[in-house]
Design an enzyme around this catalytic site. Structure first.
Site, PDB file in Angstrom:
ATOM      1  CB  SER A  30      -0.944   0.004   1.209  1.00 45.21           C
ATOM      2  OG  SER A  30      -0.207  -0.061   2.420  1.00 45.21           O
ATOM      3  CE1 TYR A  32       7.475   0.251  -5.936  1.00 47.39           C
ATOM      4  CE2 TYR A  32       5.287   0.060  -6.902  1.00 47.39           C
ATOM      5  CZ  TYR A  32       6.655   0.167  -7.044  1.00 47.39           C
ATOM      6  OH  TYR A  32       7.205   0.196  -8.297  1.00 47.39           O
ATOM      7  CG  ASP A  33      -0.012  -0.057  -4.639  1.00 46.29           C
ATOM      8  OD1 ASP A  33       0.890  -0.333  -5.447  1.00 46.29           O
ATOM      9  OD2 ASP A  33      -0.826  -0.886  -4.199  1.00 46.29           O
ATOM     10  CG  LEU A  79      24.626 -23.641 -24.170  1.00 46.78           C
ATOM     11  CD1 LEU A  79      23.947 -23.768 -22.812  1.00 46.78           C
ATOM     12  CD2 LEU A  79      26.107 -23.362 -23.972  1.00 46.78           C
ATOM     13  CE  LYS A 109      18.877 -25.494 -22.758  1.00 44.66           C
ATOM     14  NZ  LYS A 109      17.572 -25.019 -23.241  1.00 44.66           N
ATOM     15  NE  ARG A 130      20.997 -18.302 -29.473  1.00 42.20           N
ATOM     16  CZ  ARG A 130      21.303 -18.726 -30.694  1.00 42.20           C
ATOM     17  NH1 ARG A 130      20.450 -18.526 -31.686  1.00 42.20           N
ATOM     18  NH2 ARG A 130      22.437 -19.352 -30.933  1.00 42.20           N
ATOM     19  CE  LYS A 278      26.423 -21.113 -18.350  1.00 43.70           C
ATOM     20  NZ  LYS A 278      25.982 -19.752 -17.954  1.00 43.70           N
ATOM     21  CB  CYS A 395      12.126 -37.968 -56.604  1.00 43.56           C
ATOM     22  SG  CYS A 395      11.824 -36.326 -55.921  1.00 43.56           S
ATOM     23  CB  CYS A 398      11.477 -34.586 -60.015  1.00 45.25           C
ATOM     24  SG  CYS A 398      12.855 -35.531 -59.330  1.00 45.25           S
TER      25      CYS A 398
END
Length: 652
Positions: A30, A32-33, A79, A109, A130, A278, A395, A398
């Protein structure tokens, strides 16, 4: 008023960091608001005094025209995946060949979207997807609406950091409930929801959906000497870092952590799809280096995929751009990893034979890498027919004879005029990772090909606006945008074109390395195979493939036609000069330079053939120092590495 607005912005940003990053708020919601409302009232009354780092920027209100392309200063690599203990053991063995006693760091991850955040003098100036690792999309305005991303840092830093943006499970449930009430299709899973949210043009929608982040890396050269210290530094700067991580000395410890995480996975408030391992020491990371696609010092362990039973109904055979004929199973629909799956790859004819897949079999389906539906095996106890699958001899596109070479697992059509191969090649050429021609997707390419408007990639650049109007469903505005996108792609740096040509074994990273070295596709086409094979991270397979392509009838004609239509064949990035003063040397920059900006010094070193890295190791050839060089200078002196100053660099 300006003083009070400054006070409110500082307070609210501090309280937000306490709440989202430290999980230790010092004021009530409250309070913060109340302060937030006061700031909104002041900014409404004095809009010319609104501060760049005001938390009110996180509320929507902007409708964007689209997302601009953004070149990453520091490339984002993928990765290498591991799916078993044995593959982790193999990774460890490779590392120990270079690093005697490695310490590993294991992190969750997160199943989200990779993002890169750039700050200048401590202010967020760019938030980027990315993309293909080299070029992403600028989604800064949307990322400003993600409440746990700091708009400003406590220090006036120039820094680029990386992380994952994700949608918490609770937010996902709320979003789907709203969509259901509005009669809109629900998102299949939190990752799809996060991806869809970040591509919203209305930032107000982003603000409402409560996305979150975990940051995991300082992309710009770091002064920390380990990944663990880097994560702690990110926390000090106000970023959210996942606390669930360990340091490990061997694969036994790593495997125990993976098992522990696997048991807790379903109870986490967010989705994960594995554990990233890592090498913790950054100098060791530098020593290990990279392959064309991935760092050699990291691996992503993926949890076993969810599996479901389905009945095989039929098999479709399709021809790819390289002539490989791939079987796809049509199945009874099943729910798998949040989506309905009714088709799955059977990989190739050798796989069908190995798994002994027959007509009407009940099969186990899973998502390879949690992405691609694939048939894993047959449930033999439920077999209803002994009849084998029909394997084509011609194929499907073709009707040419299909070949099954001894060293290959797939059937292959070698007809260079095969319509399916040509069309798939056109689709690949226009794709994001290649020429990135916005709007020229598979459906438009298929229509152009069917209308006989394009038969090779050079024809794309002969198209006029009115040609698109001949296609069903294409209006004037779309035709204009397609034409403009094609014209814009002519200016791409040549590595995009090289990848777009679809030369076997030549991926996007290899294309960039080749053009950095040879400067243009024309130079590359005349290059000696031995010279190509000598380039670091490449080799004989790529060299032979390039030689075969450029020697083939029609390649020279195609390149000439592309050039005549105005397509750029030259590399626009930083090139490597083979006989330059620092050619082949690994150089580290450290300390404060007096006259050159760090970016200018880095560019000059690279233009002289050097590879600029962030850490001093036994593989470093030269260290260029400025004032207050610190530990990197000391390390260089201990290793007997040559040290030079700014004046020396300027004299080159």
């Amino acid at each position: 008023m300006n003083k009070r607005m400054n006070e409110l912005v500082a307070l609210l940003n501090r309280y937000a960091t306490e709440y989202y990053t430290s999980d230790n708020p010092s004021v009530s919601d409250s309070e913060y608001d109340r302060l937030y409302r006061e700031l909104v009232e002041l900014e409404t009354a004095y809009p010319e005094q609104v501060l760049a780092d005001s938390p009110t920027h996180r509320v929507g209100g902007k409708v964007l025209d689209g997302f601009e392309k953004y070149s990453h200063q520091y490339p984002l690599y993928s990765l290498q995946d591991a799916f078993s203990r044995e593959e982790l053991d193999a990774f460890d063995a490779r590392v120990r060949k270079e690093v005697a006693h490695p310490t590993y760091i294991c992190e969750l991850k997160i199943d989200g979207l990779s993002i890169s955040l750039t700050y200048e003098k401590g202010i967020l100036v760019a938030g980027v997807t990315r993309g293909d690792g080299s070029i992403g999309e600028n989604i800064t305005e949307n990322l400003k609406r993600v409440k746990d991303i700091p708009l400003t840092l406590p220090e006036e830093l120039d820094i680029t950091v990386r992380g994952e943006c994700y949608m918490p499970r609770a937010s996902f449930d709320q979003v789907n409930q709203v969509r259901q009430e509005n009669g809109e299709p629900e998102f299949a899973n939190p990752r799809n929801a996060a991806a869809g949210t970040l591509r919203q043009l209305d930032t107000a929608v982003v603000a409402k959906r409560n996305l979150a982040t975990f940051l995991y890396q300082e992309a710009s050269p770091s002064t920390r000497d380990s990944q663990e210290k880097g994560l702690k530094y990110l926390e000090q700067l106000g970023f959210v870092v996942n606390p669930k991580r360990i340091l490990a000395e061997n694969i036994d410890e790593i495997w125990n952590f993976i098992q522990e995480v696997g048991q807790e996975r379903e109870n986490l408030p967010y989705d994960i799809d594995g554990v990233v391992i890592k090498v913790n020491d950054l100098v060791s990371q530098e020593e290990l280096g990279f392959t064309v696609k991935a760092p050699k010092w990291a691996v992503a362990y993926k949890f076993p995929a969810e599996e479901k039973e389905a009945q095989l109904l039929s098999v479709d055979w399709t021809v790819g751009r390289t002539g490989v004929v791939t079987p796809t199973a049509n199945l009874t629909p099943v729910q798998l990893a949040g989506t309905t799956v009714s088709r799955a790859t059977l990989h190739n004819v050798d796989y069908i034979a190995e798994k002994d897949i027959r007509k009407d079999d009940t099969v186990i389906v899973y998502k390879a890498g949690d992405i691609i539906p694939a048939v894993l095996r047959v449930v033999e106890s439920k077999r209803v027919s002994e009849e084998k699958l029909d394997i084509p001899t011609n194929c499907p596109s073709c009707n040419s004879d299909l070949l099954h070479f001894e060293d290959e697992v797939a059937l292959r059509c070698i007809n260079p005029r095969c319509p399916a191969q040509i069309m798939e090649g056109l689709i690949h050429f226009a794709s994001r990772d290649a020429m990135n021609i916005t709007g020229l997707g598979p459906s438009i390419v298929e229509k152009l090909f069917a209308a006989n408007l394009v038969k090779d990639v050079a024809d794309i650049y002969r198209l006029q606006e009115e040609d698109f109007l001949l296609l069903e469903g294409v209006k004037e505005k779309s035709a204009a945008k397609l034409y403009q996108a094609i014209q814009a792609s002519k200016e791409n740096s040549a590595e995009k074109l090289l990848f777009g040509l679809g030369i076997r074994h030549v991926g996007s990273k290899a294309s960039q390395l080749l053009l950095q070295y040879f400067h243009s596709i024309e130079n590359l086409s005349q290059a000696d195979s031995e010279e190509v094979a000598s380039i670091e991270s490449l080799g004989g397979v790529i060299a032979k493939s390039l030689q075969t392509y450029f020697a083939a009838e029609g390649s020279e004609i195609l390149l000439r036609e592309l050039k005549e239509t105005g397509v750029n064949l030259d590399y626009k990035g930083q090139t490597v000069v083979a006989d330059a003063a620092l050619s082949g040397l690994t150089v580290v920059l450290t300390g404060k330079l007096e006259r050159l900006k760090r970016s200018e010094a880095k560019s000059k070193l690279e233009s002289l053939g050097a590879k600029v890295t962030g850490s001093v190791s036994k593989k470093t050839d030269l260290v260029v120092v400025g004032a207050d060089a610190g530990s990197k200078l000391q390390k260089a002196q201990e290793l007997g590495i040559q040290v030079r100053d700014e004046a020396w660099l300027e004299s080159l």
